[in-house]
Design a protein around this motif. Sequence first.
Motif, PDB file in Angstrom:
ATOM      1  N   HIS A  84       0.937  -1.281   0.119  1.00 34.61           N
ATOM      2  CA  HIS A  84       0.045   0.097  -0.066  1.00 34.61           C
ATOM      3  C   HIS A  84       0.746   1.299  -0.081  1.00 34.61           C
ATOM      4  N   TRP A  85       0.162   2.426  -0.354  1.00 34.53           N
ATOM      5  CA  TRP A  85       0.737   3.519  -0.137  1.00 34.53           C
ATOM      6  C   TRP A  85       1.181   3.925   1.068  1.00 34.53           C
ATOM      7  N   ILE A  86       2.421   4.453   1.579  1.00 35.52           N
ATOM      8  CA  ILE A  86       2.650   4.678   3.179  1.00 35.52           C
ATOM      9  C   ILE A  86       3.251   6.063   3.055  1.00 35.52           C
ATOM     10  N   PHE A  87       2.626   6.881   4.274  1.00 37.47           N
ATOM     11  CA  PHE A  87       3.226   8.047   4.338  1.00 37.47           C
ATOM     12  C   PHE A  87       4.593   8.058   4.971  1.00 37.47           C
ATOM     13  N   VAL A  88       5.441   8.839   4.535  1.00 36.90           N
ATOM     14  CA  VAL A  88       7.069   8.650   5.099  1.00 36.90           C
ATOM     15  C   VAL A  88       7.682   9.901   5.391  1.00 36.90           C
ATOM     16  N   ALA A  89       7.170  11.031   4.868  1.00 35.67           N
ATOM     17  CA  ALA A  89       8.037  12.197   4.952  1.00 35.67           C
ATOM     18  C   ALA A  89       7.187  13.275   4.409  1.00 35.67           C
ATOM     19  N   THR A  90       7.795  14.570   4.634  1.00 40.24           N
ATOM     20  CA  THR A  90       7.427  15.888   3.806  1.00 40.24           C
ATOM     21  C   THR A  90       8.332  16.471   3.248  1.00 40.24           C
ATOM     22  N   GLU A  91       7.940  17.162   2.113  1.00 41.22           N
ATOM     23  CA  GLU A  91       8.850  17.754   1.185  1.00 41.22           C
ATOM     24  C   GLU A  91       9.534  18.724   1.984  1.00 41.22           C
ATOM     25  N   PRO A 300     -16.977  16.523   6.127  1.00 38.95           N
ATOM     26  CA  PRO A 300     -16.031  15.149   6.141  1.00 38.95           C
ATOM     27  C   PRO A 300     -16.399  14.269   4.953  1.00 38.95           C
ATOM     28  N   ILE A 301     -14.975  13.605   4.625  1.00 36.04           N
ATOM     29  CA  ILE A 301     -15.182  12.567   3.567  1.00 36.04           C
ATOM     30  C   ILE A 301     -14.554  11.389   4.406  1.00 36.04           C
ATOM     31  N   GLU A 302     -15.360  10.434   4.536  1.00 36.54           N
ATOM     32  CA  GLU A 302     -14.973   9.188   5.244  1.00 36.54           C
ATOM     33  C   GLU A 302     -15.333   7.854   4.440  1.00 36.54           C
ATOM     34  N   GLU A 303     -13.943   7.493   3.883  1.00 43.19           N
ATOM     35  CA  GLU A 303     -14.026   5.981   3.251  1.00 43.19           C
ATOM     36  C   GLU A 303     -12.832   5.347   3.908  1.00 43.19           C
ATOM     37  N   LEU A 304     -13.163   4.754   5.243  1.00 40.58           N
ATOM     38  CA  LEU A 304     -12.129   4.152   5.853  1.00 40.58           C
ATOM     39  C   LEU A 304     -11.978   2.874   5.737  1.00 40.58           C
ATOM     40  N   GLY A 306     -13.219  -0.840   2.421  1.00 42.17           N
ATOM     41  CA  GLY A 306     -13.755  -1.107   1.442  1.00 42.17           C
ATOM     42  C   GLY A 306     -12.983  -0.843   0.321  1.00 42.17           C
ATOM     43  N   ARG A 307     -11.959  -0.109   0.512  1.00 46.05           N
ATOM     44  CA  ARG A 307     -10.751   0.190  -0.598  1.00 46.05           C
ATOM     45  C   ARG A 307      -9.406   0.088  -0.141  1.00 46.05           C
ATOM     46  N   PRO A 308      -8.558  -0.056  -1.129  1.00 49.94           N
ATOM     47  CA  PRO A 308      -7.196  -0.198  -0.606  1.00 49.94           C
ATOM     48  C   PRO A 308      -6.551   1.238   0.014  1.00 49.94           C
ATOM     49  N   THR A 309      -6.816   2.103  -0.765  1.00 53.01           N
ATOM     50  CA  THR A 309      -6.435   3.471   0.055  1.00 53.01           C
ATOM     51  C   THR A 309      -7.561   4.049   0.805  1.00 53.01           C
ATOM     52  N   ALA A 310      -7.621   3.911   2.018  1.00 52.13           N
ATOM     53  CA  ALA A 310      -8.711   4.408   2.689  1.00 52.13           C
ATOM     54  C   ALA A 310      -8.133   5.799   3.711  1.00 52.13           C
ATOM     55  N   PHE A 311      -9.382   6.650   3.920  1.00 49.79           N
ATOM     56  CA  PHE A 311      -8.839   7.803   4.480  1.00 49.79           C
ATOM     57  C   PHE A 311     -10.262   8.423   5.144  1.00 49.79           C
ATOM     58  N   ARG A 312      -9.893   9.596   5.801  1.00 54.25           N
ATOM     59  CA  ARG A 312     -11.039  10.497   6.485  1.00 54.25           C
ATOM     60  C   ARG A 312     -10.546  11.606   6.456  1.00 54.25           C
ATOM     61  N   VAL A 313     -10.950  12.827   5.851  1.00 49.50           N
ATOM     62  CA  VAL A 313     -10.750  14.294   6.072  1.00 49.50           C
ATOM     63  C   VAL A 313     -11.710  14.940   6.386  1.00 49.50           C
ATOM     64  N   GLN A 314     -11.502  16.063   7.301  1.00 49.93           N
ATOM     65  CA  GLN A 314     -12.497  16.953   7.871  1.00 49.93           C
ATOM     66  C   GLN A 314     -11.868  18.240   8.298  1.00 49.93           C
ATOM     67  N   HIS A 351      -6.926  11.429   8.522  1.00 48.05           N
ATOM     68  CA  HIS A 351      -6.659   9.872   8.902  1.00 48.05           C
ATOM     69  C   HIS A 351      -6.319   9.141   7.657  1.00 48.05           C
ATOM     70  N   TYR A 352      -4.975   8.488   7.822  1.00 45.94           N
ATOM     71  CA  TYR A 352      -4.868   7.779   6.400  1.00 45.94           C
ATOM     72  C   TYR A 352      -4.378   6.467   6.804  1.00 45.94           C
ATOM     73  N   GLN A 353      -4.990   5.304   6.124  1.00 43.20           N
ATOM     74  CA  GLN A 353      -4.649   4.073   6.476  1.00 43.20           C
ATOM     75  C   GLN A 353      -3.633   3.625   5.724  1.00 43.20           C
ATOM     76  N   PRO A 354      -2.440   2.905   6.251  1.00 43.04           N
ATOM     77  CA  PRO A 354      -2.542   2.035   7.302  1.00 43.04           C
ATOM     78  C   PRO A 354      -1.643   3.146   8.391  1.00 43.04           C
ATOM     79  N   ASN A 355      -1.055   3.926   8.293  1.00 37.55           N
ATOM     80  CA  ASN A 355      -0.041   4.219   9.349  1.00 37.55           C
ATOM     81  C   ASN A 355       0.251   5.874   9.634  1.00 37.55           C
TER      82      ASN A 355
END
Length: 457
Positions: A84-91, A300-304, A306-314, A351-355
């Motif tokens: 999966h796509w994993i958050f690792v750092a910022t520019e 809010p957009i909540e798709e935590l 049911g999909r590979p790249t799951a997230f929530r933003v608000q 919020h971003y799945q998984p990490n």
Amino acid sequence: MVLCTNTRFSCRGSRATLQEHVPGGSGASASEEVIVTVSAEPASDRRTTAGLVARRKPGRALEAPFYTGEEFFALDLAAIFAAHWIFVATEAEVPEPGDYVTVDLGRYSVILLRDDDEQVRAFHNVCRHRGARILSDAAGSTGNLVCGYHQWTYATDGALLHAGQQAPDFAKNCWGLKRVELRSVEGLLFLCLAPEPPADFEEVAAQVRPYLAAHRLRHTKVAAQEDLVEHANWKLVMENNRECYHCEAGHPELTCTFFPTYGYRPDEIPDRLLPAHRRYLDASAELARECDRRSMPYEPIEELSGRPTAFRVQREALDGAGESYTRDGRAASRKLLGELDTPRLGRLSLHYQPNSWFHFLGDHAITFSALPLAADRTLVRTTWLVHADAVEGTDYDLETLTDVWRRTNAQDGALVARAQAGVGDPAYEPGPYAPTESHVEEFVTWYIERLKEHQNR
């Protein structure tokens, strides 16, 4: 003519000055170098784990082996962190050409590097000669990338420049660094280990970008970064983050501004929290007016699951002065992010799945990533970002900026260490999630979905 391909791959993790969280303690720190060994997932373990995955009961916590077993640790690395796509750092962590950070996870290591064209690239930290690590520091700045073993030299775009004496038919263009899939979402950097990364990432990024745009994260700098080793499985760390059931008693500094009613349905709010709920309703109405006036999305957009790249933003209101994560809710930096004209814009939470999880305020931003080190240890990296032109001591006080989340991180470290000790007890039995823990249930549901997908390949 020699034909060749540039293999794409990817990875994650981190090294830096770490804080080793003492289980049940107060978050005292010590310098530690983390060395992680990961083995491939044996076929016999697949059979063991498959049965546990299949019998997971919705609405209940996971069984003990999910949190304690080495077989599940290997499975998580293969099915979750390598797929999966994993958050690792910022520019902001690589602001100038030649700046780099190395990201480690298990046996893998990746270089994130801003190249001479000011693009951030990612490469496996493995020399194409005989496999030596090219960069050993957690962060730094370099010109060309030179392997310290035999001095094979690579440009910042990964191309092999120099390989010493080689056979006449040696083709340098075939031996560039292996690239890693990398995407930037408004300055947030995500890697993917999979040869074919989940295709829905771009769809998610398109939904999130409008929320982030006003904060202009590419025009920020790192004010502080803290690495905390928590003595718990990475899933316990994430589950803890996905609920605020524990906040009222566990986070006195955070709840100065974070409404303790988070996760409650309006008709289930306890009487003792009704005054806070009334303040929340008033603050939310004001925030909606301010966002509408500036054409800033906040719903809010909540798709935590049911999909590979799951997230929530608000974007949500803050208590107190409503400006930032400080004890009184007032802005910690006088230099606001981007071109924002007021600090009173609540918190934009992602919020971003998984990490990972994130909070973007008017005056600063905070990013969090959880990186599995072992079945019972997780590295939590927190990064505070301020406007690129903000001056410490003039525009912001570092202690004020970082106080709430440093304390909250230490408190969470103690809480999840208690949870890890408990799930390892023979008396442990998965209990039911409370209604306020719906996001924990969504996280675990997503996790089980991803394990099943992996096992069905």
